[in-house]
Design a protein around this motif. Structure first.
Motif, PDB file in Angstrom:
ATOM      1  N   SER A   1     -18.654 158.019  25.765  1.00  0.00           N
ATOM      2  CA  SER A   1     -19.665 157.545  24.816  1.00  0.00           C
ATOM      3  C   SER A   1     -21.057 157.724  25.392  1.00  0.00           C
ATOM      4  CB  SER A   1     -19.428 156.074  24.475  1.00  0.00           C
ATOM      5  OG  SER A   1     -19.404 155.284  25.654  1.00  0.00           O
TER       6      SER A   1
ATOM      7  N   THR B   1     -16.506 162.007  15.711  1.00  0.00           N
ATOM      8  CA  THR B   1     -15.210 161.477  15.266  1.00  0.00           C
ATOM      9  C   THR B   1     -14.870 161.960  13.864  1.00  0.00           C
ATOM     10  OG1 THR B   1     -15.445 159.511  16.660  1.00  0.00           O
ATOM     11  CG2 THR B   1     -13.900 159.367  14.819  1.00  0.00           C
TER      12      THR B   1
ATOM     13  N   GLY C   1     -10.447 160.046  21.055  1.00  0.00           N
ATOM     14  CA  GLY C   1     -10.657 158.784  21.757  1.00  0.00           C
ATOM     15  C   GLY C   1     -11.915 158.848  22.598  1.00  0.00           C
ATOM     16  N   TRP C   2     -12.432 157.669  22.931  1.00  0.00           N
ATOM     17  CA  TRP C   2     -13.708 157.573  23.639  1.00  0.00           C
ATOM     18  C   TRP C   2     -13.580 156.715  24.892  1.00  0.00           C
ATOM     19  CZ3 TRP C   2     -17.707 160.554  22.134  1.00  0.00           C
ATOM     20  CH2 TRP C   2     -17.642 161.109  20.847  1.00  0.00           C
ATOM     21  N   ASP C   3     -14.265 157.153  25.945  1.00  0.00           N
ATOM     22  CA  ASP C   3     -14.399 156.382  27.177  1.00  0.00           C
ATOM     23  C   ASP C   3     -15.704 155.603  27.084  1.00  0.00           C
ATOM     24  OD1 ASP C   3     -15.036 155.461  29.717  1.00  0.00           O
ATOM     25  OD2 ASP C   3     -14.229 157.219  30.740  1.00  0.00           O
ATOM     26  N   LEU C   4     -15.599 154.272  26.983  1.00  0.00           N
ATOM     27  CA  LEU C   4     -16.770 153.414  26.802  1.00  0.00           C
ATOM     28  C   LEU C   4     -17.269 152.790  28.105  1.00  0.00           C
ATOM     29  CD1 LEU C   4     -15.633 151.359  23.644  1.00  0.00           C
ATOM     30  CD2 LEU C   4     -16.637 153.649  23.721  1.00  0.00           C
TER      31      LEU C   4
ATOM     32  N   ALA D   1      -9.717 154.050  22.310  1.00  0.00           N
ATOM     33  CA  ALA D   1     -10.813 153.989  23.277  1.00  0.00           C
ATOM     34  C   ALA D   1     -10.326 153.262  24.518  1.00  0.00           C
ATOM     35  CB  ALA D   1     -12.032 153.280  22.696  1.00  0.00           C
TER      36      ALA D   1
ATOM     37  N   TRP E   1     -11.893 151.602  28.527  1.00  0.00           N
ATOM     38  CA  TRP E   1     -13.099 151.271  29.289  1.00  0.00           C
ATOM     39  C   TRP E   1     -12.760 150.301  30.422  1.00  0.00           C
ATOM     40  CZ3 TRP E   1     -12.197 149.482  24.290  1.00  0.00           C
ATOM     41  CH2 TRP E   1     -12.003 148.109  24.152  1.00  0.00           C
TER      42      TRP E   1
END
Length: 429
Positions: A186, A201, A212-215, A234, A236
């Motif tokens: 992110s 997305t 998917g996202w790494d926050l 996601a 994190w």
């Protein structure tokens, strides 16, 4: 977007602090000895009194209840990861039971890739970028090799044009028919670029691709609206901006539309509550994000996070984000007006909509300047090859901290103090 209008001088910094609506929260955090200025909260947040109290309370429950803690307070501690997960969900506008506190960042990448990447002859590639933190890539590559496939055949890397930022157009162009899953950050850990998650997305979903996202470098600092962004998953860590403590249990989000999807890594705490202690040898998957837990959760690694979330409830993430943006803008203003002649610059976005929570200060002698800063009672963060990451944290850093930091950098630049230090890299910096 240009930096905001600020004024020079220490008195002005103190005036900003006097007007700061979040200023009182600084007293809820333990400052380092000798009045050190802490600018590394995007690597490990400072300890808070709320976190300490929550951890001691957890110890007291263990001390007084023993194994009976599982049934204390109506099963609250049995569902502790769910309880904290639902508190965390508010920070990303996720739904009930879409967030679980479990594992660590790397294991959770394994878990999500293992869940969403089910390669077929037509769709088998995993799309990543070349600027994300390495652990994500290690996990992705490992998952590919576990299936007996070759990384070079499966992992599709979107290369940065300048080695600093991700270009969203390039990511979208790379979303070809053979891509099955996308994993992106992110916020970039070096340059503080905030990626347009909603746009990327939506483009992935148009093409039938899971994303998917790494926050890790945004949660607790940036406002995310997962109701609008609608990602598939996601992951994190909770020890950076959220100050959950070193090694704090990580976070994981699974969109409710995927509840019931077979988990990549099954474990007994992902079993349905009603049958978990029947100890069957066939996994009875829980009906929501709880399913993506594995082994018994570490309550001592979750309790500090539960405590610090009280501060977030009181402060409000919107207010935290507003101050974070103002602090980083002020820091950039000071760099522009004070430090350029000494070879300093920054390579993070100036646009508020595209910047995370830190400033990426650049200098050819960045490593040795970091060593000099520590002797000026400033704790920075170094990233290869030439970046000093400076993260003024909204809940416990002041405008005066930013001013004094820049004055220290100016002194180091004027006197070339870095020449006193070795360029040989230490193990941890």
């Amino acid at each position: 977007m240009a930096n905001k209008n600020f004024n020079p001088g220490l008195d002005y910094a103190r005036e900003l602090d006097q007007k700061d609506p979040l200023g009182s929260f600084r007293d809820r955090f333990y400052q380092l000895e000798s009045d050190k200025i802490y600018m590394d909260g995007n690597s490990l947040g400072l300890a808070s009194k709320d976190a300490e109290e929550a951890l001691l309370d957890m110890f007291n429950v263990w001390k007084t209840e023993g194994i009976l803690l599982w049934n204390t307070k109506g099963g609250y501690y049995f569902q502790y990861a769910r309880e904290i997960g639902n508190r965390l969900a508010k920070l990303i506008c996720a739904g009930e039971n879409e967030v679980i506190v479990t594992g660590n960042t790397t294991i959770n990448v394994h878990q999500m890739i293992g869940t969403f990447w089910r390669p077929t002859k037509e769709r088998y590639k995993i799309l990543v970028d070349d600027l994300n933190f390495p652990t994500d890539r290690y996990a992705v590559d490992s998952q590919v090799e576990l299936k007996g496939m070759k990384v070079e055949d499966v992992v599709k890397v979107v290369k940065s044009r300048d080695g600093i930022f991700i270009n969203e157009d390039d990511v979208i162009e790379a979303m070809t028919d053979d891509v099955a899953v996308i994993l992106l950050p992110s916020v970039l850990y070096r340059s503080s670029q905030l990626v347009d998650m909603e746009r990327v997305t939506k483009e992935a979903h148009k093409r039938g691709i899971y994303i998917g996202w790494d926050l890790c470098h945004s949660i607790g600092c940036v406002e995310h609206d997962f109701e609008k962004i609608d990602p598939d998953f996601a992951i994190w860590c909770n020890y950076k901006y959220l100050s959950g403590g070193p090694g704090a249990t990580a976070g994981l989000y699974v969109n409710k539309k995927h509840f019931g999807k077979p988990v990549g890594l099954a474990g007994w705490f992902g079993n349905r509550d009603e049958t978990q202690f029947q100890l069957r040898h066939k996994f009875d998957q829980a009906p929501d994000a709880i399913a993506w837990q594995t082994g018994t959760p570490s309550h001592f690694a979750m309790a500090p996070l539960n405590g610090v979330l009280n501060i977030y409830d009181e402060a409000g993430l919107k207010n935290v984000r507003e101050k974070s943006l103002n602090l980083t803008a002020y820091l950039m203003y000071l760099i522009d007006t004070t430090l350029l002649e000494y070879g300093y610059s920054y390579n993070n976005p100036t646009d508020d909509t595209k910047r995370g929570g830190h400033v990426s200060l650049v200098h050819n002698e960045a490593y040795r300047i970091c060593l000099a800063l520590k002797d000026h009672n400033v704790i920075p963060d170094y990233r290869e090859p030439n970046v000093i990451r400076l993260a003024p944290i909204a809940l416990y850093n002041s405008y005066e901290d930013a001013y004094k930091l820049v004055e220290a950098l100016k002194t180091i630049g004027e006197n070339k103090e870095w020449e006193k230090y070795s360029a040989e890299r230490a193990m941890v910096m």
